[in-house]
Scaffold this motif. Sequence first.
Motif, PDB file in Angstrom:
ATOM      1  N   THR A  94       0.836  -1.204   0.000  1.00  0.00           N
ATOM      2  CA  THR A  94       0.000   0.000   0.000  1.00  0.00           C
ATOM      3  C   THR A  94       0.870   1.253   0.000  1.00  0.00           C
ATOM      4  N   LEU A  95       0.391   2.279  -0.693  1.00  0.00           N
ATOM      5  CA  LEU A  95       1.035   3.591  -0.607  1.00  0.00           C
ATOM      6  C   LEU A  95       0.913   4.091   0.831  1.00  0.00           C
ATOM      7  N   ILE A  96       1.878   4.849   1.280  1.00  0.00           N
ATOM      8  CA  ILE A  96       1.794   5.445   2.620  1.00  0.00           C
ATOM      9  C   ILE A  96       0.943   6.716   2.499  1.00  0.00           C
ATOM     10  N   PRO A  97      -0.138   6.811   3.256  1.00  0.00           N
ATOM     11  CA  PRO A  97      -0.972   8.014   3.103  1.00  0.00           C
ATOM     12  C   PRO A  97      -0.208   9.286   3.445  1.00  0.00           C
ATOM     13  N   ARG A  98      -0.412  10.334   2.620  1.00  0.00           N
ATOM     14  CA  ARG A  98       0.325  11.594   2.759  1.00  0.00           C
ATOM     15  C   ARG A  98      -0.542  12.658   3.430  1.00  0.00           C
ATOM     16  N   PRO A  99       0.117  13.622   4.096  1.00  0.00           N
ATOM     17  CA  PRO A  99      -0.665  14.684   4.756  1.00  0.00           C
ATOM     18  C   PRO A  99      -1.564  15.458   3.783  1.00  0.00           C
ATOM     19  N   GLU A 100      -1.082  15.685   2.534  1.00  0.00           N
ATOM     20  CA  GLU A 100      -1.910  16.500   1.613  1.00  0.00           C
ATOM     21  C   GLU A 100      -3.228  15.794   1.277  1.00  0.00           C
ATOM     22  N   THR A 101      -3.236  14.476   1.368  1.00  0.00           N
ATOM     23  CA  THR A 101      -4.467  13.734   1.050  1.00  0.00           C
ATOM     24  C   THR A 101      -5.532  13.931   2.127  1.00  0.00           C
ATOM     25  N   SER A 202     -10.824   9.913  -4.977  1.00  0.00           N
ATOM     26  CA  SER A 202      -9.689   9.092  -5.394  1.00  0.00           C
ATOM     27  C   SER A 202      -8.369   9.848  -5.307  1.00  0.00           C
ATOM     28  N   ASN A 203      -7.362   9.132  -4.842  1.00  0.00           N
ATOM     29  CA  ASN A 203      -5.978   9.598  -4.951  1.00  0.00           C
ATOM     30  C   ASN A 203      -5.289   8.613  -5.886  1.00  0.00           C
ATOM     31  N   PRO A 204      -5.445   8.818  -7.202  1.00  0.00           N
ATOM     32  CA  PRO A 204      -4.930   7.828  -8.157  1.00  0.00           C
ATOM     33  C   PRO A 204      -3.423   7.977  -8.358  1.00  0.00           C
ATOM     34  N   PRO A 205      -2.804   7.008  -9.039  1.00  0.00           N
ATOM     35  CA  PRO A 205      -1.389   7.211  -9.395  1.00  0.00           C
ATOM     36  C   PRO A 205      -1.321   8.383 -10.362  1.00  0.00           C
ATOM     37  N   TYR A 206      -0.414   9.336 -10.139  1.00  0.00           N
ATOM     38  CA  TYR A 206      -0.363  10.484 -11.051  1.00  0.00           C
ATOM     39  C   TYR A 206       1.043  10.993 -11.351  1.00  0.00           C
ATOM     40  N   ILE A 207       2.052  10.220 -10.963  1.00  0.00           N
ATOM     41  CA  ILE A 207       3.420  10.664 -11.265  1.00  0.00           C
ATOM     42  C   ILE A 207       3.744  10.260 -12.719  1.00  0.00           C
ATOM     43  N   PRO A 208       4.250  11.196 -13.534  1.00  0.00           N
ATOM     44  CA  PRO A 208       4.638  10.810 -14.891  1.00  0.00           C
ATOM     45  C   PRO A 208       5.717   9.709 -14.851  1.00  0.00           C
ATOM     46  N   ASP A 218      13.299   6.522  -0.798  1.00  0.00           N
ATOM     47  CA  ASP A 218      12.240   6.081   0.124  1.00  0.00           C
ATOM     48  C   ASP A 218      10.963   5.753  -0.641  1.00  0.00           C
ATOM     49  N   VAL A 219      10.679   6.564  -1.662  1.00  0.00           N
ATOM     50  CA  VAL A 219       9.448   6.366  -2.435  1.00  0.00           C
ATOM     51  C   VAL A 219       9.692   5.348  -3.545  1.00  0.00           C
ATOM     52  N   LYS A 220      10.671   5.640  -4.422  1.00  0.00           N
ATOM     53  CA  LYS A 220      10.784   4.848  -5.653  1.00  0.00           C
ATOM     54  C   LYS A 220      11.257   3.410  -5.402  1.00  0.00           C
ATOM     55  N   SER A 226       2.783   0.727  -8.850  1.00  0.00           N
ATOM     56  CA  SER A 226       1.438   0.765  -9.443  1.00  0.00           C
ATOM     57  C   SER A 226       0.561   1.826  -8.782  1.00  0.00           C
ATOM     58  N   ALA A 227       0.922   2.271  -7.578  1.00  0.00           N
ATOM     59  CA  ALA A 227       0.142   3.316  -6.911  1.00  0.00           C
ATOM     60  C   ALA A 227       0.682   4.709  -7.235  1.00  0.00           C
ATOM     61  N   LEU A 228       1.797   4.769  -7.971  1.00  0.00           N
ATOM     62  CA  LEU A 228       2.443   6.055  -8.261  1.00  0.00           C
ATOM     63  C   LEU A 228       2.408   6.420  -9.744  1.00  0.00           C
ATOM     64  N   ASP A 229       2.607   5.409 -10.603  1.00  0.00           N
ATOM     65  CA  ASP A 229       2.856   5.663 -12.023  1.00  0.00           C
ATOM     66  C   ASP A 229       1.551   5.972 -12.779  1.00  0.00           C
ATOM     67  N   LEU A 257     -10.821  14.543  -6.629  1.00  0.00           N
ATOM     68  CA  LEU A 257      -9.618  13.854  -7.113  1.00  0.00           C
ATOM     69  C   LEU A 257      -8.358  14.560  -6.683  1.00  0.00           C
ATOM     70  N   GLU A 258      -7.357  13.781  -6.293  1.00  0.00           N
ATOM     71  CA  GLU A 258      -6.036  14.374  -6.049  1.00  0.00           C
ATOM     72  C   GLU A 258      -5.240  14.309  -7.354  1.00  0.00           C
ATOM     73  N   PHE A 259      -4.491  15.377  -7.646  1.00  0.00           N
ATOM     74  CA  PHE A 259      -3.597  15.329  -8.804  1.00  0.00           C
ATOM     75  C   PHE A 259      -2.233  15.889  -8.407  1.00  0.00           C
TER      76      PHE A 259
HETATM   77  N1  GLN Z   1       1.793  12.180  -3.532  1.00  0.00           N
HETATM   78  C1  GLN Z   1       2.561  11.008  -3.829  1.00  0.00           C
HETATM   79  C2  GLN Z   1       4.024  11.371  -3.996  1.00  0.00           C
HETATM   80  O1  GLN Z   1       4.347  12.482  -4.316  1.00  0.00           O
HETATM   81  C3  GLN Z   1       2.070  10.349  -5.089  1.00  0.00           C
HETATM   82  C4  GLN Z   1       0.776   9.725  -4.867  1.00  0.00           C
HETATM   83  C5  GLN Z   1       0.083   9.413  -6.130  1.00  0.00           C
HETATM   84  O2  GLN Z   1       0.647   9.213  -7.226  1.00  0.00           O
HETATM   85  N2  GLN Z   1      -1.173   9.389  -5.996  1.00  0.00           N
HETATM   86  O3  GLN Z   1       4.878  10.548  -3.801  1.00  0.00           O
END
Ligand code: GLN
Length: 298
Positions: A94-101, A202-208, A218-220, A226-229, A257-259
Amino acid sequence: MIDAWSVNKTLDWTTNYFKDHGIEWPHLEAEILLAHSLNVKRIQLYVQHEKVLSSAELARFRGYIERRVKHEPIAYITGCQPFMGLDFIVTRDTLIPRPETEKLVELAIDIINSRSSVVSRNLPAGRQESLVDLGTGSGAIAVSLAKYLPQVKIIGIDISSAALEVAKQNAVKHNVVDRCRFIRGNMFEPLQDIGRVDLIISNPPYIPTKVISTLTPDVKDFEPISALDGGEDGLDYIRKLIDGAPNCLKPKGLIILEFGDGQAEKVRSYTKDKFGDTKIIRDPFDKERIFLGQNKSF
Ligand code: GLN
């Protein structure tokens, strides 16, 4: 005993060790991991600062700090992450939930509460609003909504059955399992049998894709890709969510939606004319982060 490792000495040593290894919050993280090793709250470290660690405690702690200097996020080491004032179980599935979410969740809570109190909505007595969290992951969004909105039921959807197991554990942990349903499926697919809902979040994957390799280790190296891309420009899932939402929402139903950074303009132009009303909202770090759309009234 000359070499005894007291709480104080261990914290000092570890803070320096973490500093040398470029860990972001050396003292804080040392405290969190030591408290976790001793199975106590952080405050207890101050009360027991002269306590000498047993060899088992020291061995456990050593294991944790070795993982941390390899950049494993602290939340995966302790197995939990605070979000919306609640403690969530997280794993590497699971993605670690972020404060902005948290801002998305607060927005949904405010809107649902104000809608529920508007007499003109005329909800039949006892009708619970139905909410859907797409790509629920650890269930942090879904479970927080269920916790803070006792009048709703919520469905969490995810493609990963391992993530859904974690989400279910979180619903049980926070006593909202009776109002949460978790379904494995691809985006809107499970909603075909369920019908239209009041709110999609939804907080979908949104990193290019090409940005992923530039993220911190720590992240990559640890969080589920699959939760980031989010594909070439990061907006693959966001476009699908925007295209699919009108057919899954009730009239005047909402999508939140989060982007990602720098995506607001593209989100604005892609959503143009697709909803009755739209808004872009900033996160607590003053970045445009959230799309809010209201379905047309038909
Ligand atoms: N906010 C996350 C990050 O910057 C990305 C989460 C997402 O793609 N939904 O690492």
